[in-house]
Scaffold this motif. Sequence first.
Motif, mmCIF file in Angstrom:
data_model
loop_
_atom_site.group_PDB
_atom_site.id
_atom_site.type_symbol
_atom_site.label_atom_id
_atom_site.label_comp_id
_atom_site.label_asym_id
_atom_site.label_seq_id
_atom_site.Cartn_x
_atom_site.Cartn_y
_atom_site.Cartn_z
ATOM 1 N N TRP A 273 0.827 -1.207 0.000
ATOM 2 C CA TRP A 273 0.000 0.000 0.000
ATOM 3 C C TRP A 273 0.863 1.261 0.000
ATOM 4 O O TRP A 273 0.478 2.276 -0.590
ATOM 5 C CB TRP A 273 -0.951 -0.004 1.199
ATOM 6 N N ALA A 277 0.558 4.128 -2.926
ATOM 7 C CA ALA A 277 0.360 5.536 -2.576
ATOM 8 C C ALA A 277 1.429 6.414 -3.217
ATOM 9 O O ALA A 277 1.129 7.504 -3.735
ATOM 10 C CB ALA A 277 0.373 5.707 -1.059
ATOM 11 N N ASN A 280 0.860 6.664 -7.104
ATOM 12 C CA ASN A 280 -0.332 7.423 -7.485
ATOM 13 C C ASN A 280 -0.367 8.840 -6.916
ATOM 14 O O ASN A 280 -1.310 9.581 -7.181
ATOM 15 C CB ASN A 280 -1.588 6.673 -7.041
ATOM 16 N N TRP A 282 -0.734 9.613 -3.746
ATOM 17 C CA TRP A 282 -1.648 9.692 -2.608
ATOM 18 C C TRP A 282 -0.874 10.102 -1.358
ATOM 19 O O TRP A 282 0.360 10.074 -1.352
ATOM 20 C CB TRP A 282 -2.311 8.338 -2.366
#
Length: 300
Positions: A273, A277, A280, A282
């Motif tokens: 994850w 992140a 992308n 994020w």
Amino acid sequence: MTHYSIGDLARMTGLSTRTIRFYSDSGLIPVAGRTVGGFRTYDVDGLARLKLVRTLRDLGVDLPTARRVLASEVSVAEVARAHAEAIDAQMRTLRLRRAVLRVVARNGEVEMVHELARLSEQERQAVLDDFFEEVFGGLDLEPGFEQGMRSVRVELPDDPAPEQLEAWIELANLVRDPDFRASIRRMSVRHQELRAEGADMSGPAPEQQEAFRYAMAQAREAMTAGVSPGSPEAAAIVRRVNEKWSTVLDVPVGRELARRLEEFGDPRAERYWALIAKINGWPAVPDTTAERAWLAEAMR
């Protein structure tokens, strides 16, 4: 009417007489007249056409296209738009090459980095979808959980930062790692078993999230204070963490609790994850690798 020699045009435009003569021979700049000695002369219209050709060539427009502009077959705006789009594409390619070279400069890998960086958006997603199919395929998982996992998209920018490209390369290697796939598959099988037993597997409950944060905070405080994982102080921390998880999972402290915590405790899942992140753009996922390692050693 004012007439200019090739030398005059050269001084006024900065082009060489050889280039101007070539344009004239090509019909781009019409001859307006001749001197007594037979030398070509050009009028104001010829000067304007020459300046336009020079500008178009400076912008990378080829001569056939410049000829079409002069013949009013295509507008300058249309040519400018097409060339701007072409330059955008070239810039994206160059930025990607720059990012690849910077990553190669850091880790020395060439072929693997280049191949993974060259994948299209669809090909990158196919790498992730293949992973999903192997770790989730054929299992009766909680629909919302599975749909949420499979909906994840890799959105690497056209001009990624080296850190984003590195994250994509690490992610691609991680999801293709047979050991990681086997670990996530075991978690998925256990997910199916617990769901069949009536457990809510839609996602971590707030109490579970709070227990995780509590465990990480306890480990972080211990590390900051210099507490050794093998010390009595560490043993007391482990007891508090276990009691917290025992209450949340409704499992007595002991072997069963340890097994439950281990079933879904692969730290690489958290790394997965964190990489998504970063790729992308994020918000960053907290890295609890050190805290997990401290707790694992303290629990031995």
